[in-house]
Enzyme design. Structure first.
Site, PDB file in Angstrom:
ATOM      1  N   ASP A 285      10.663  -0.513  13.659  1.00  0.00           N
ATOM      2  CA  ASP A 285      10.441  -1.594  12.711  1.00  0.00           C
ATOM      3  C   ASP A 285       9.108  -2.290  12.972  1.00  0.00           C
ATOM      4  OD1 ASP A 285      10.902  -3.440  10.731  1.00  0.00           O
ATOM      5  OD2 ASP A 285      12.186  -4.724  11.975  1.00  0.00           O
ATOM      6  N   CYS A 319      10.976   4.095   1.805  1.00  0.00           N
ATOM      7  CA  CYS A 319      11.290   3.371   3.031  1.00  0.00           C
ATOM      8  C   CYS A 319      12.088   2.151   2.576  1.00  0.00           C
ATOM      9  CB  CYS A 319      10.035   3.032   3.824  1.00  0.00           C
ATOM     10  SG  CYS A 319       8.639   2.411   2.855  1.00  0.00           S
ATOM     11  N   SER A 320      11.609   0.949   2.853  1.00  0.00           N
ATOM     12  CA  SER A 320      12.280  -0.230   2.328  1.00  0.00           C
ATOM     13  C   SER A 320      11.600  -0.709   1.051  1.00  0.00           C
ATOM     14  CB  SER A 320      12.304  -1.350   3.370  1.00  0.00           C
ATOM     15  OG  SER A 320      13.060  -2.452   2.907  1.00  0.00           O
ATOM     16  N   GLY A 322       8.791   0.944  -0.111  1.00  0.00           N
ATOM     17  CA  GLY A 322       8.218   2.126  -0.747  1.00  0.00           C
ATOM     18  C   GLY A 322       6.712   2.139  -0.769  1.00  0.00           C
ATOM     19  N   GLY A 324       4.677   1.326   2.728  1.00  0.00           N
ATOM     20  CA  GLY A 324       4.123   1.456   4.072  1.00  0.00           C
ATOM     21  C   GLY A 324       4.354   2.824   4.683  1.00  0.00           C
TER      22      GLY A 324
END
Length: 388
Positions: A285, A319-320, A322, A324
């Site tokens: 993270d 990803c979260s 979209g 990184g």
């Protein structure tokens, strides 16, 4: 002072001033009477990157970005969230400058040059700060109540390349909305990828509708379900699930060291398709991985499935938010093909192409450097003759 030096410093000061308008993770509009005219040097002009004034300005901006790079994704992206729109219509000098930069900037690196630059942190971070973010202004997205389907309110799909779901309702535009963009691939191949946010409770059906509609052969998930906060909901079944008009069945599950592979069957009406789902969990993270090797292994498997799959649609990557980790995966995939085919790679040009399609792709300077590191490792594999 030369004109391009003045323009660059003014651009940096403008971004720093907008940074000061962020409070508690919310983006406040800059003063209405503040305007910026950015004049880019012609392509034939010598690069101003070596001038003292430019380096000082870049260093100041880099320090600001680095201080925010390990904060939450909303804070990171809202820092430049309303800058540099690329989508038409373009009515400002800043918008024109953004389009010019993203469509023309590039710096091809030969294999020896890639090996030389990969550890030059200062140069890579300075180069990264020059790339326009190209986020979509919420006022330009004419979809009523679209905020209910966005995981982060400052991360929106760019207008010209956004995925539009086929809706049964002609009057409900929200039913056709999903926070996703088509992304060009190697040599500008249209719709090679779809970059999207991690599904939410109320967008899971939309996600599977998109996977079916676009005939995607592979889904790549690069996030855990929760990293301090929720990053993505569990959107696939243990064995069988029905999501709107799409039925999803899990045929096999293969556990690897860094990722899990699920072989899925999708059914809609009388049709059935197969799809591979990769869940990569070894990306920490708010950081970059210690090693790029697992990412290269994942990329190789995904490319094999893409080539061999019966479906010919885009590879879905999320990803979260979209942008990184998603941007890093897609950029590395394109860069590896450039290295293998042409013996050189243009990470700057790749990043610009990605951001032209979806704002903010490759989120931080650290991620930008990590892409260079991954490509350098791939180049070493090519030199050793071990590429698969």
């Amino acid at each position: 002072m030369k004109n391009f030096e003045f323009d660059f410093i003014f651009q940096v000061l403008y971004r720093l001033k907008e940074k000061a308008h962020i409070s508690d993770g919310q983006l406040k509009a800059p003063p209405r009477d503040l305007h910026l005219t950015l004049t880019l040097p012609p392509k034939s002009a010598p690069s101003p990157r070596g001038t003292r004034a430019n380096w000082i300005a870049q260093a100041n901006l880099s320090s600001v970005l680095r201080r925010g790079s390990n904060v939450s994704l909303v804070l990171d992206m809202s820092a430049l969230g309303s800058l540099d729109p690329l989508d038409p219509p373009i009515s400002t000098p800043r918008g024109s400058a953004t389009r010019e930069y993203l469509t023309s900037a590039g710096r091809p690196l030969t294999r020896p040059q890639l090996r030389g630059v990969v550890n030059n942190t200062h140069a890579l971070h300075a180069q990264f700060t020059e790339i326009p973010m190209n986020f979509t202004d919420p006022k330009d997205l004419d979809v009523p109540n679209h905020g209910t389907k966005n995981r982060y309110k400052t991360i929106l799909p760019n207008l010209h390349s956004r995925v539009v779901l086929k809706s049964k309702s002609c009057t409900d535009r929200l039913s056709s909305y999903i926070n996703a963009n088509y992304i060009r691939g190697y040599l500008g191949e249209e719709k090679a990828f779809i970059a999207t946010q991690g599904p939410m409770v109320n967008t899971v059906n939309d996600f599977w509708q998109m996977a079916w509609q676009e005939e995607s052969p592979v889904i790549v998930m690069i996030t855990k379900l929760k990293e301090k906060n929720e990053k993505c909901v569990l959107y696939w079944p243990e064995k069988r699930g029905i999501y709107g008009s799409v039925e999803v069945l899990v045929n096999t599950v293969t556990e690897c060291e860094h990722y899990t592979i699920r072989s899925l069957a999708l059914k809609c009406g009388n049709q059935t398709r197969t799809l591979q789902h990769y869940w990569y969990t070894s990306w920490p993270d708010h950081k970059t991985p210690d090693s790029a090797l697992p990412l290269l292994e994942l990329m190789s498997e995904v490319e094999t499935d893409r080539r061999n799959g019966a479906a010919l649609g885009p590879v879905i990557v999320h990803c979260s938010a979209g942008i990184g980790r998603t941007g890093c995966f897609i950029a590395t995939t394109i860069g590896c093909r450039q290295l293998k085919t042409g013996g050189a790679v243009d990470v700057l040009g790749i990043t610009c192409q990605l951001r032209a399609d979806r704002g903010g792709m490759i989120q931080t300077a650290e991620q930008y450097q990590f892409v260079h590191h991954a490509l350098s490792l791939y180049e070493a594999q090519l030199s050793a003759g071990t590429d698969q």
